[in-house]
Motif scaffolding. Structure first.
Motif, short mmCIF file in Angstrom:
data_model
loop_
_atom_site.label_atom_id
_atom_site.label_comp_id
_atom_site.label_asym_id
_atom_site.label_seq_id
_atom_site.Cartn_x
_atom_site.Cartn_y
_atom_site.Cartn_z
N LYS A 53 25.72 52.46 69.39
CA LYS A 53 24.81 52.04 68.33
C LYS A 53 23.59 51.28 68.84
O LYS A 53 22.60 51.14 68.13
CB LYS A 53 25.54 51.08 67.37
N SER A 140 28.86 50.20 60.50
CA SER A 140 28.25 51.38 59.90
C SER A 140 27.83 52.35 61.01
O SER A 140 27.44 51.93 62.09
CB SER A 140 27.06 50.98 59.04
N ASN A 142 25.43 54.17 62.05
CA ASN A 142 24.02 54.47 62.28
C ASN A 142 23.61 53.84 63.60
O ASN A 142 24.29 52.96 64.12
CB ASN A 142 23.16 53.86 61.15
N SER A 148 21.72 52.70 56.94
CA SER A 148 23.14 53.07 57.03
C SER A 148 23.37 54.47 56.45
O SER A 148 22.63 54.91 55.58
CB SER A 148 23.99 52.06 56.26
N GLU A 177 26.95 48.55 51.89
CA GLU A 177 28.10 48.02 52.61
C GLU A 177 28.91 47.04 51.77
O GLU A 177 28.39 46.44 50.83
CB GLU A 177 27.65 47.30 53.89
#
Ligand code: TXA
Ligand code: MG
Length: 329
Positions: A53, A140, A142, A148, A177
């Motif tokens: 990430k 998340s 992404n 996200s 979220e």
């Protein structure tokens, strides 16, 4: 690395278990946003999440478990109010922070002595968690700072070539979220707002605080100090009563040949009568559900997204405004 996107069935679940057991990561659907999961007991696997990430290594991860998992093996000192809240809202989009027993990898909580636990309600998430029967650390899915993901396609757009498997469980219905709730004190305190609102929590727990992060403060929940949720184009945010200013900017920019879009709820879209609109929908739940997909849709073609805040700013909109403000910073 080839990234496979598979619907959830016996075969893809068996593959996901293999990947998790050998220290790999798998993208999974949840009712809020897609997560990037790894075995929370395996430090190298957890570190891989941060690496994939590009996530700062002081921003801790949430551990996900299935609904029959005994969380008292992971955390200590579960207060009475937390038991009531768990009964009222779990499985669901509420993450609860407790004192950690220190049995999962230290990399999960980035050195904090607490652990955030989430029991998602999404059927595919439950099936996956039950099948692997391990606590799964998952942020998340992404690239850090980007919007996200609420579909398998969004995950693919960010992580193609970087992970082996995306379990496709359809569109995440919630869209923002989970609410992160500190349950280590006398009363619960919201660290990140979401679909389970302060009013809902206070009704069950009697009281509910809210932690507001200001620049320069020591962050209780380190995630709050970072840039987040940003589309890959210019953005600007107007208040709900500044629609005239937003439309003026839209017209000026379009006149200069800039591809501008207005991002707003349905009511504002009707009032604005401009051509390029990213319509978030009618009520607070629709707006939350569509926020990230509309930001991602917008960034594909827009040079500039001009967002207008919804008039209603309480309840679920607290969470929406939190994300929208950061996306437009
Ligand atoms: O809905 C969600 O919560 C999604 C899905 C995948 O479950 N996950 C998610 O994870 O949003 P992430 O990593 O993007 O955000 C985790 C948030 C961060 O703000 C982080 O600082 C906070 O939870 N957090 C995690 N562990 C914590 C802890 N021990 N104490 C305080 N905050 C914590
Ligand atoms: Mg995130």
């Amino acid at each position: 690395m080839k990234t496979e996107v598979l619907k959830i069935d016996g075969q893809s679940l068996a593959l996901s278990k293999q990947i998790i057991e050998r220290g790999g990561v798998v993208a999974i659907p949840t009712e809020t946003v897609y997560g990037l999961g790894a075995n929370a007991f395996d430090t190298a696997a957890v570190e891989r999440i941060f690496e994939i990430k590009g996530r700062p290594n002081d921003n801790p991860l949430i551990v996900h478990v299935h609904k029959e998992y005994d969380i008292s093996t992971l955390v200590d000192k579960i207060p009475e109010y937390a038991k009531l809240l768990a009964k009222a809202f779990l499985p669901g989009p509420l993450t609860m922070v407790y004192k950690s027993k220190g049995v999962v990898s230290k990399a999960v909580s980035c050195g904090l002595n607490t652990l955030a636990i989430r029991i998602p309600s999404h059927d595919g998430a439950q099936r996956f968690l039950k099948y692997v029967n391990l606590p799964i650390a998952a942020p998340s899915a992404n690239i850090s700072k980007h919007v996200s993901p609420t579909t398998a396609e969004h995950v693919f757009a960010d992580l193609n070539g970087k992970i082996e498997l995306i379990l496709d469980g359809g569109k995440s219905e919630g869209g923002i979220e989970s609410t992160v709730l500190d349950c280590t004190g006398e009363i619960p305190v919201i660290l990140r707002s979401g679909l389970i609102t302060r009013e809902m929590i206070a009704k069950v727990a009697g009281e509910c605080g809210e932690y507001v992060y200001k620049d320069g403060m020591r962050a209780i929940s380190p995630g709050m100090k970072y840039k987040h949720y940003s589309p890959n184009c210019r953005t600007v945010l107007f208040d709900f009563d500044e629609l005239d200013k937003a439309v003026k900017l839209y017209n000026e920019e379009c006149g200069k040949g800039v591809k501008a879009y207005l991002l707003c709820d349905d009511e504002t879209a009707q009032k604005s009568s401009v051509k390029n609109v990213l319509n978030l929908g009618k009520d607070e739940n629709e707006v939350a559900a569509n926020l990230y997909s509309k930001l991602r849709e917008g960034e594909k073609t827009a040079d500039l997204i001009i967002a207008v805040a919804p008039e209603k700013q309480d309840g679920v909109m607290v969470g929406v405004m939190n994300r929208l403000t950061k996306a437009c910073r």
